[in-house]
Design an enzyme around this catalytic site. Structure first.
Site, PDB file in Angstrom:
ATOM      1  N   SER A 142      52.800  17.323  13.392  1.00 28.30           N
ATOM      2  CA  SER A 142      54.231  17.058  13.275  1.00 28.30           C
ATOM      3  C   SER A 142      54.656  16.316  14.526  1.00 28.30           C
ATOM      4  CB  SER A 142      54.996  18.386  13.183  1.00 28.30           C
ATOM      5  OG  SER A 142      56.389  18.188  13.339  1.00 28.30           O
ATOM      6  N   TYR A 155      56.687  26.977  16.111  1.00 29.67           N
ATOM      7  CA  TYR A 155      56.236  25.872  15.263  1.00 29.67           C
ATOM      8  C   TYR A 155      55.745  24.719  16.143  1.00 29.67           C
ATOM      9  CZ  TYR A 155      56.432  22.042  11.860  1.00 29.67           C
ATOM     10  OH  TYR A 155      56.133  20.969  11.066  1.00 29.67           O
TER      11      TYR A 155
END
Length: 185
Positions: A142, A155
């Protein structure tokens, strides 16, 4: 690697990026295994691919379970004759409240799905790829894996880990003819 005639395995293939990847691989001529905990979504992805003339199969897989990861690789070999491409795509976020207020079970699950499963999935897949003379592994990281990501620190940490793991696995190209890359949507 040209996907035509290859066998691909996509974790988290029941929706989103995983479904789109599985569909694109099938359109390019790969036989695709969809591995997910979402049986309905996984079977829907298979139906979508088969409806377009492609080859696909679903295997129920909890990527946080080592035996499930080994079973998904064995399923690809038994169903389509091998494994050439692995897309470690399954992922979750921690959600609110953010760390440190998030319950430990939630951020532990984020680590398990986003980082541990990528590591263990890669380990399960490489022997099958060696048997085929090599392969390709693509890890979904990401943009949160290359920037400071305050909305969900756990995350972000897991995606930084995926980027670091991907870089550290560069030796697999020379040792096993397995190229490892990541994408950072």
């Amino acid at each position: 690697m040209n996907p035509e005639g290859k066998v691909a395995l996509v974790t988290g293939g029941s929706s989103g990026i995983g479904r789109a990847t599985a569909s694109a691989l099938a359109e390019a001529g790969a036989s695709v295994v969809i591995a997910d905990v979402d049986d309905n979504g996984g079977n829907d992805t298979v139906a979508l691919i088969e409806g377009s003339g492609g080859k696909a199969a679903f295997v129920h897989t909890d990527v946080t379970n080592r035996q499930d990861l080994e079973r998904m690789v064995a399923f690809a070999e038994e169903t389509f004759g091998g494994l050439d491409i692995l897309h470690n795509n399954a992922g979750v976020n921690t959600g609110l409240p953010r760390f440190p207020d998030a319950p430990p079970e939630r951020w532990e699950q984020t680590f398990a799905v986003n980082l541990w499963a990528v590591t263990a999935g890669t380990q399960a897949a490489v022997p099958a790829m060696r048997r085929r003379g090599g392969g390709v592994i693509v890890n979904t990281a990401s943009i949160a894996g290359i920037i400071r990501y305050e909305p969900d620190p756990i995350y972000g940490a897991t995606k930084h880990g995926v980027v670091g793991l991907t870089r550290a696995l560069a030796f697999l190209k020379e040792e096993a003819n397995v190229r490892v890359n990541c994408v950072c949507p």
